[in-house]
Design a protein around this motif. Structure first.
Motif, short mmCIF file in Angstrom:
data_model
loop_
_atom_site.label_atom_id
_atom_site.label_comp_id
_atom_site.label_asym_id
_atom_site.label_seq_id
_atom_site.Cartn_x
_atom_site.Cartn_y
_atom_site.Cartn_z
N MET A 176 0.82 -1.19 0.00
CA MET A 176 0.00 0.00 0.00
C MET A 176 0.87 1.25 0.00
O MET A 176 0.67 2.17 -0.80
CB MET A 176 -0.93 0.01 1.21
CG MET A 176 -1.94 1.15 1.17
SD MET A 176 -2.82 1.33 2.73
CE MET A 176 -3.30 -0.34 3.07
N HIS A 177 1.86 1.30 0.87
CA HIS A 177 2.76 2.44 0.93
C HIS A 177 3.53 2.57 -0.39
O HIS A 177 3.76 3.68 -0.88
CB HIS A 177 3.75 2.30 2.08
CG HIS A 177 3.13 2.56 3.41
ND1 HIS A 177 3.88 2.77 4.56
CD2 HIS A 177 1.83 2.66 3.80
CE1 HIS A 177 3.07 2.98 5.57
NE2 HIS A 177 1.83 2.90 5.15
N LYS A 178 3.94 1.45 -0.93
CA LYS A 178 4.69 1.47 -2.20
C LYS A 178 3.85 2.13 -3.29
O LYS A 178 4.39 2.84 -4.16
CB LYS A 178 5.08 0.06 -2.61
CG LYS A 178 5.87 -0.01 -3.91
CD LYS A 178 6.22 -1.44 -4.26
CE LYS A 178 6.97 -1.53 -5.58
NZ LYS A 178 7.29 -2.93 -5.96
N ALA A 179 2.56 1.90 -3.27
CA ALA A 179 1.69 2.43 -4.33
C ALA A 179 1.35 3.91 -4.11
O ALA A 179 1.27 4.67 -5.07
CB ALA A 179 0.41 1.61 -4.41
N ILE A 180 1.19 4.33 -2.86
CA ILE A 180 0.65 5.68 -2.64
C ILE A 180 1.69 6.70 -2.22
O ILE A 180 1.45 7.91 -2.37
CB ILE A 180 -0.48 5.66 -1.58
CG1 ILE A 180 0.09 5.33 -0.19
CG2 ILE A 180 -1.58 4.68 -1.99
CD1 ILE A 180 -0.93 5.38 0.92
N ALA A 181 2.85 6.28 -1.69
CA ALA A 181 3.85 7.26 -1.24
C ALA A 181 4.41 8.01 -2.44
O ALA A 181 4.78 7.41 -3.44
CB ALA A 181 4.96 6.55 -0.47
N TYR A 182 4.48 9.32 -2.32
CA TYR A 182 4.96 10.13 -3.43
C TYR A 182 5.96 11.17 -2.94
O TYR A 182 6.15 11.37 -1.74
CB TYR A 182 3.80 10.81 -4.16
CG TYR A 182 3.01 11.80 -3.31
CD1 TYR A 182 3.48 13.09 -3.10
CD2 TYR A 182 1.81 11.43 -2.72
CE1 TYR A 182 2.77 13.99 -2.32
CE2 TYR A 182 1.09 12.32 -1.95
CZ TYR A 182 1.58 13.61 -1.75
OH TYR A 182 0.88 14.49 -0.97
N LEU A 183 6.58 11.84 -3.90
CA LEU A 183 7.53 12.91 -3.62
C LEU A 183 7.23 14.05 -4.58
O LEU A 183 7.08 13.84 -5.78
CB LEU A 183 8.96 12.41 -3.82
CG LEU A 183 10.09 13.37 -3.41
CD1 LEU A 183 10.08 13.58 -1.90
CD2 LEU A 183 11.43 12.80 -3.85
N ASP A 184 7.13 15.26 -4.05
CA ASP A 184 6.88 16.44 -4.89
C ASP A 184 8.21 17.03 -5.34
O ASP A 184 9.05 17.43 -4.52
CB ASP A 184 6.07 17.48 -4.13
CG ASP A 184 4.59 17.13 -4.05
OD1 ASP A 184 4.08 16.58 -5.05
OD2 ASP A 184 3.97 17.38 -3.01
#
Length: 363
Positions: A176-184
């Motif tokens: 889940m974290h792999k799919a939703i974690a992002y970086l701006d």
């Protein structure tokens, strides 16, 4: 007749539960079985928690995909079929606060002796969205804090790769974290796992491991094999793990191995060696490959004691080479002799099978 009435009652109950949902309200209905009603109710609660988690995951994942700059080769979304196979633990952290059971319906004891419970929970979509947004911000900020800490701490290329790989490992443990974690980034929003994968892969092609020049050392000294690692992308390379292997030429001896670039020559016979240094980059990240550089090492006779020599022609030190044949083999022995003013004499010698190049060592 009794079973028919129970079935009709069950259908009516389900209709009544569903009828309470409105445009802003979603019903989550959980089912559970157990050895008694308490156990069945707990199982039904877990089922509702998973359903809420899946709903929030689908909402967050869909929202993220609309804003990502790119996706990984394997995709950064998990469809509904795939998500059902994820461990319940992954969804348990998606449970929102204040879950309230609006209706519960215990069914008669089942033919297998188990008890069954159906629970219904009505929740506001707007409330779920707010808590989903909060959950996403918490996840994103936790990884951003790790990246900031790595930058503030410094340590160079090696330290950054270790940090990035550690974050990637954590993400891979939680799909889940792999799919939703992002970086701006200035160019837009990117999936964090994809970004770190690209950064490490880019660094892999930039790492330069310089050739190692021939090495000389007197027996008994510790030599530090020079390891020059650089990257045009980093001012400081940092600390890398390495291993050293030494094989004595024309000896038939087994290879000697060391876990660092510092080699103590006290136990090494005098002679010439073929050496290699393996830069263990794969220990930083599986995206990297180890690099190897070979070199030559010559271990010479040990240095004589540093004390006053005897006066006159007999004082001082001498070195030389003696060639001879023994048992059908030609040898070239090197020797070093020193005579001191207290009447003592010190000598060291080493035999080598011809041909071996021998140099005298500076005093």
């Amino acid at each position: 007749m009794k079973r028919t009435m129970l079935a009709l009652l069950f259908c009516w109950c389900c209709f009544a539960l569903t009828a309470q949902a409105t445009d802003d309200v979603i019903e989550f209905r959980g089912e559970g079985t157990g050895t008694d009603y308490a156990e069945a109710r707990a199982a039904a609660m877990d089922d509702i928690a998973v359903q809420i988690g899946r709903y929030m995951y689908a909402f967050i994942s869909s929202d993220i995909q609309d804003r990502l700059v790119y996706q990984s080769e394997n995709g950064t979304t998990i469809n509904d079929t795939e998500s059902t196979g994820l461990d319940t633990r992954i969804f348990s952290e998606m449970m929102v606060s204040g879950i309230t059971i609006d209706r519960e319906f215990p069914l008669p004891r089942q033919p297998d002796g188990k008890y069954k419970m159906i629970l219904s929970c009505l929740m506001s979509q707007s409330d779920l969205k707010n808590q989903g947004d909060q959950y996403l911000r918490t996840v994103v900020e936790s990884y951003a804090a790790q990246l900031r800490h790595s930058t503030e701490r410094g340590g160079g290329l090696a330290a950054d790769i270790r940090t990035w790989q550690s974050i990637m490992h954590t993400l891979e443990q939680n799909p889940m974290h792999k799919a939703i974690a992002y970086l701006d980034l200035p160019q837009g929003r990117v999936n964090l796992h994809d970004y770190l994968t690209e950064r490490i892969s880019a660094l892999a092609g930039s790492i330069v491991f310089a050739p190692i020049p021939a090495q000389k050392v007197r027996k008994g000294k510790t030599i530090l094999i020079p390891i020059d690692v650089s990257s045009p992308l980093y001012a400081a390379p940092g600390q890398f793990e390495c291993s050293v292997s030494l094989s004595r030429l024309q000896s038939g001896e087994s290879t000697r191995r060391y876990t660092s670039a510092a080699v103590d020559t006290s136990l090494l016979p005098v002679g010439a060696y073929r050496g290699s240094v393996e830069l263990r980059l794969a220990e930083l990240s599986p995206l990297l490959r180890n690099m190897v550089r070979e070199f030559t090492l010559e271990v010479g006779l040990p240095a004589p004691p540093d004390k006053p020599f005897a006066p006159g022609a007999l004082g001082g030190q001498w070195s030389g080479v003696i060639e001879y044949t023994a048992k059908g083999r030609r040898y070239r022995d090197t020797y070093l002799i020193a005579v001191y003013d207290n009447g003592s004499c010190w000598a060291a010698a080493a035999a080598a099978v011809v041909p071996v190049a021998v140099d005298t060592y500076p005093q």
